[in-house]
Design a protein around this motif. Structure first.
Motif, short mmCIF file in Angstrom:
data_model
loop_
_atom_site.label_atom_id
_atom_site.label_comp_id
_atom_site.label_asym_id
_atom_site.label_seq_id
_atom_site.Cartn_x
_atom_site.Cartn_y
_atom_site.Cartn_z
N MET A 62 0.85 -1.20 0.00
CA MET A 62 0.00 0.00 0.00
C MET A 62 0.88 1.24 0.00
N PRO A 63 0.64 2.18 -0.91
CA PRO A 63 1.50 3.37 -0.97
C PRO A 63 1.44 4.18 0.33
N THR A 64 2.59 4.65 0.76
CA THR A 64 2.64 5.50 1.95
C THR A 64 2.26 6.93 1.56
N LEU A 65 2.11 7.77 2.58
CA LEU A 65 1.78 9.17 2.31
C LEU A 65 2.86 9.82 1.46
N GLN A 66 4.12 9.54 1.75
CA GLN A 66 5.21 10.15 0.99
C GLN A 66 5.27 9.59 -0.44
N ASP A 67 4.86 8.34 -0.62
CA ASP A 67 4.77 7.79 -1.98
C ASP A 67 3.72 8.56 -2.78
N LYS A 68 2.58 8.82 -2.16
CA LYS A 68 1.53 9.58 -2.84
C LYS A 68 2.00 10.99 -3.17
N ARG A 69 2.69 11.59 -2.22
CA ARG A 69 3.18 12.95 -2.45
C ARG A 69 4.21 12.97 -3.58
N PHE A 70 5.05 11.96 -3.63
CA PHE A 70 6.04 11.88 -4.72
C PHE A 70 5.34 11.80 -6.07
N LEU A 71 4.28 11.01 -6.15
CA LEU A 71 3.57 10.86 -7.42
C LEU A 71 2.89 12.16 -7.84
N THR A 72 2.30 12.88 -6.88
CA THR A 72 1.66 14.15 -7.24
C THR A 72 2.69 15.17 -7.69
N ARG A 73 3.84 15.21 -7.02
CA ARG A 73 4.88 16.17 -7.40
C ARG A 73 5.47 15.82 -8.76
N LEU A 74 5.69 14.53 -8.98
CA LEU A 74 6.22 14.09 -10.27
C LEU A 74 5.25 14.42 -11.39
N GLY A 75 3.96 14.16 -11.16
CA GLY A 75 2.96 14.45 -12.17
C GLY A 75 2.86 15.94 -12.47
N PHE A 76 2.92 16.77 -11.44
CA PHE A 76 2.80 18.20 -11.66
C PHE A 76 4.06 18.77 -12.32
N PHE A 77 5.22 18.20 -11.98
CA PHE A 77 6.44 18.65 -12.64
C PHE A 77 6.38 18.31 -14.13
N ALA A 78 5.87 17.12 -14.45
CA ALA A 78 5.71 16.74 -15.85
C ALA A 78 4.73 17.69 -16.55
N LEU A 79 3.65 18.06 -15.85
CA LEU A 79 2.69 19.01 -16.43
C LEU A 79 3.34 20.37 -16.66
N PHE A 80 4.16 20.80 -15.70
CA PHE A 80 4.88 22.07 -15.82
C PHE A 80 5.75 22.09 -17.08
N VAL A 81 6.42 20.99 -17.36
CA VAL A 81 7.31 20.91 -18.53
C VAL A 81 6.53 20.74 -19.83
N LEU A 82 5.47 19.94 -19.80
CA LEU A 82 4.78 19.57 -21.03
C LEU A 82 3.61 20.48 -21.40
N ALA A 83 3.17 21.33 -20.47
CA ALA A 83 2.01 22.19 -20.77
C ALA A 83 2.23 23.05 -22.02
N PRO A 84 3.38 23.71 -22.20
CA PRO A 84 3.55 24.51 -23.43
C PRO A 84 3.58 23.68 -24.71
N PRO A 85 4.41 22.62 -24.81
CA PRO A 85 4.41 21.89 -26.08
C PRO A 85 3.09 21.19 -26.40
N LEU A 86 2.31 20.86 -25.37
CA LEU A 86 1.01 20.24 -25.61
C LEU A 86 -0.10 21.28 -25.77
N ASP A 87 0.27 22.55 -25.72
CA ASP A 87 -0.68 23.66 -25.85
C ASP A 87 -1.77 23.62 -24.79
N ILE A 88 -1.42 23.10 -23.61
CA ILE A 88 -2.37 23.14 -22.49
C ILE A 88 -2.49 24.56 -21.97
N PHE A 89 -1.35 25.21 -21.82
CA PHE A 89 -1.35 26.62 -21.44
C PHE A 89 0.00 27.23 -21.77
N ARG A 90 -0.03 28.40 -22.39
CA ARG A 90 1.16 29.22 -22.60
C ARG A 90 0.70 30.61 -23.06
N ILE A 91 1.59 31.56 -22.94
CA ILE A 91 1.33 32.92 -23.41
C ILE A 91 2.29 33.21 -24.56
#
Length: 331
Positions: free
Chosen positions: A1-30
């Motif tokens: 069962m994932p620990t709290l820190q495992d869950k936090r790692f996954l959310t941070r990893l996912g958001f960091f990936a979103l931060f990097v990929l948002a412009p090339p995927l045209d999710i958001f950019r100015i």
């Protein structure tokens, strides 16, 4: 069962990936070349073109400003601050791509010099919270320095893709032929981020980040907001833990103190995890838990001689850390 820190790692990893990929995927950019934002692949403008061309009324232009600018900006800010009011700097500890870099460099510094920051007065204890030896090796300095510069370069390039077409930016970099302005931006930004990541990353999170500071100020105003609480009645049980919770905090705070001394707390719960590890064989469990409502008053209002009345069972209501932050403030 994932620990709290495992869950936090996954959310941070996912958001960091979103931060990097948002412009090339045209999710958001100015896009400065187009003169407007791109949101989920669609142009997002203020809708004033028809008004300037004389094809729309003043009322229509005003409505476009409301729902295209004021509503998303101020509405989003209101929701963001409401979350901070109830649960503190959750964004920082669970999503922020900058804080992900802070924690990563902290770990590398610890492996290299035995402490998470250049400015730490002394090395961390010889053992981790679980009793395993804490080893450091200064021969890892090149790897740590490379990671600092690498993170800085990634941030510089990604920020540029929020302003210019990502295909152009990445295409020029692959061809080793960026334009003069692109090269200046990337060079200067990489240098500044390198200095900040190496020497001032905690100071930036505490005092330089407006997003974090506003969350902290709003959170401080709510004395019943979620906060890390310390079971004072069992304080004697942590006398031999070698301050494991203090050593685990990536923001270099002291989790057993009052709330105003934890202004920059990111609700990452690493202090709680460290205490749970140390107290693993203790039937009474951890001395640190997330608390809220009246239970939070001991941390929030216990100051300057005040001793607020708090429920006696604040630390006997079950495990409040296994599932992450709770969604209810008042019980």
């Amino acid at each position: 069962m994932p620990t709290l820190q495992d869950k936090r790692f996954l959310t941070r990893l996912g958001f960091f990936a979103l931060f990097v990929l948002a412009p090339p995927l045209d999710i958001f950019r100015i896009d400065l070349t187009l003169g407007h934002a791109i949101l989920f692949g669609q142009p997002w403008t203020l809708g004033l073109g028809p008004f300037v061309a004389g094809e729309a009324t003043t009322l229509e232009a005003a409505w476009n400003l409301v729902w295209r600018f004021f509503l998303p900006v101020f509405g989003g800010a209101a929701v963001f601050l409401l979350i901070a009011w109830r649960w503190g700097r959750l964004y920082c500890g669970w999503f922020c791509p900058h804080f992900s870099v802070v924690e990563s460099i902290n770990r590398l510094m610890e492996r290299t010099i035995g402490k998470p920051s250049l400015w730490e007065p002394k090395p961390l204890p010889a053992h981790h919270a679980d009793g395993s030896p804490r080893r450091s090796d200064r021969r890892l300095w090149p790897l740590t320095a490379l990671a600092v510069v690498g993170f800085a370069l990634v941030w510089a390039v990604v920020l540029l893709t929020y302003l210019l077409p990502p295909a152009t930016v990445y295409g020029n970099l692959v061809a080793l032929d960026p334009s003069r302005n692109q090269a200046i931006f990337i060079g200067v930004a990489t240098a500044l981020f390198t200095i900040e990541f190496a020497a001032a990353r905690h100071l930036f999170c505490r005092y330089g980040c407006a997003v974090g500071l506003f969350q902290s100020l709003v959170w401080m105003a709510n004395k019943r907001a979620m906060v890390v609480g310390f079971d004072r009645s069992r304080a004697a049980e942590c006398a031999s833990c070698n301050a494991a919770c203090d050593n685990a905090c990536p923001m270099r705070l002291k989790p057993r103190t009052i709330k105003r001394h934890m202004l920059a707390c990111t609700q990452c719960a690493q202090c709680i995890t460290a205490c749970e590890t140390v107290q693993a064989d203790n039937p009474a469990g951890s001395l640190l838990q997330w608390v809220d409502g009246d239970c939070a008053l001991d941390v929030s209002a216990h100051d300057f001689g005040r001793k607020p009345e708090v429920p006696a069972d604040c630390f006997t209501r079950g495990d409040k850390t296994a599932q992450g932050p709770r969604i209810v403030v008042q019980e």
